[in-house]
Design a protein around this motif. Structure first.
Motif, short mmCIF file in Angstrom:
data_model
loop_
_atom_site.label_atom_id
_atom_site.label_comp_id
_atom_site.label_asym_id
_atom_site.label_seq_id
_atom_site.Cartn_x
_atom_site.Cartn_y
_atom_site.Cartn_z
N GLU A 84 6.90 -4.47 9.56
CA GLU A 84 7.22 -3.48 10.66
C GLU A 84 8.60 -3.96 11.09
O GLU A 84 9.57 -2.83 11.22
N ASN A 97 13.04 9.75 4.18
CA ASN A 97 11.94 8.37 4.36
C ASN A 97 11.35 8.66 6.04
O ASN A 97 11.77 9.37 6.63
N LYS A 98 10.28 7.82 6.27
CA LYS A 98 9.76 7.55 7.28
C LYS A 98 8.81 9.04 7.62
O LYS A 98 8.55 9.38 8.83
N ASP A 140 5.65 8.94 7.94
CA ASP A 140 4.75 8.53 8.52
C ASP A 140 4.81 8.84 10.07
O ASP A 140 3.99 8.88 10.69
N GLU A 199 3.47 12.17 10.76
CA GLU A 199 2.21 12.30 10.72
C GLU A 199 1.12 11.41 11.89
O GLU A 199 0.30 11.95 12.27
N ASP A 200 2.29 10.38 12.43
CA ASP A 200 1.46 9.71 13.55
C ASP A 200 1.90 10.70 14.62
O ASP A 200 1.65 9.88 15.84
N THR A 234 9.26 10.36 1.48
CA THR A 234 8.65 9.07 1.26
C THR A 234 8.35 8.42 2.72
O THR A 234 8.48 8.89 3.59
N SER A 235 7.38 7.54 2.55
CA SER A 235 7.03 6.65 3.60
C SER A 235 6.73 5.06 3.02
O SER A 235 5.79 4.93 2.18
N LYS A 270 6.05 2.84 4.71
CA LYS A 270 4.84 2.04 5.52
C LYS A 270 3.57 2.31 4.73
O LYS A 270 2.63 1.60 4.55
N THR A 271 3.33 3.40 4.16
CA THR A 271 2.13 4.02 3.67
C THR A 271 2.14 3.82 2.13
O THR A 271 1.26 3.88 1.37
N GLN A 330 3.69 6.25 0.37
CA GLN A 330 3.76 7.82 -0.08
C GLN A 330 5.09 7.80 -0.85
O GLN A 330 6.10 7.78 -0.35
#
Length: 211
Positions: free
Chosen positions: A34, A120-121, A123, A126-127, A152-153, A155-156, A158
């Motif tokens: 993170e 990117n990001k 997520d 989605e959050d 893309t993510s 973090k996940t 994806q």
């Protein structure tokens, strides 16, 4: 044993903090952190991807996004066969910068360089976060400039592997007899599988941090 290995120099470009190093970390180690320190200069990592009956070995230069390092970028994208330009879907300025990098690559990099664009990001959206760059904007730029495009993510995970697979599939494959000296090829022959067991990653060229 799969002895058909094609080495590909790939450079990551994009504004600071868009997640370039996080994408590489996810791809190479299937990991995510993170809070990471900014990359200084550039970091170098490698990873292999098996596509059909051959292996693509990515030699990845993860460049720093801070403006003071921008003048170093040509040193890394020179002779690169591929580039991944990254922006943050929650930061419009990073998309403007991505346009700049695409233009610079088209003007100054190898004429046959394969360029992929990654928003990117996702997520964050989605959050419950706010998207500032629509998917359609990224797709429009990719269509206009002939780029591969993914959201893309890191973090996940994806679409991270999918980006590199898509690039790998665009790389001209050398004939088997051109790989006589590649004795360390991955022995697996699974199609379209990212091999995350590679152990030949090196420390950063200037700094060991990945952000």
């Amino acid at each position: 044993m799969n002895s058909n290995v094609t080495s590909v120099k790939l450079v990551l470009l994009g504004e600071a903090a868009v997640g370039k190093s996080s994408i590489v970390l996810r791809f190479v180690s299937n990991d995510f952190s993170e809070n990471k320190e900014p990359t200084i200069g550039a970091a170098f990592l490698t990873q292999r991807v098996n596509i059909d009956d051959h292996t693509v070995k990515f030699e990845i230069w993860d460049t720093a996004g801070q403006e003071r390092f921008a003048s170093l970028a040509p040193m890394y994208y020179r002779n690169a066969q591929a580039a991944l330009v990254v922006y943050d879907v929650s930061k419009p300025q990073s998309f403007i910068k991505a346009r700049h990098w695409v233009k610079e690559l088209q003007e100054r990099a190898s004429s046959d360089i394969i360029i992929a664009l990654a928003g990117n990001k996702v997520d964050i959206v989605e959050d419950g976060g706010e998207r500032k760059v629509a998917t359609e904007e990224g797709q429009k730029l990719a269509d206009e400039e002939g780029l591969l495009f993914f959201e893309t993510s890191a973090k996940t995970g994806q679409n991270v592997n999918e980006v590199f697979l898509a690039i790998g599939e665009k790389i001209p494959i050398k004939k088997p007899n051109e790989h006589a000296n590649n004795a360390n090829a991955d022995g697996s022959n699974d199609n379209n599988r990212v091999d995350i067991t590679s152990s030949d990653n090196n420390a950063a060229a200037v700094s060991g941090c990945n952000c």
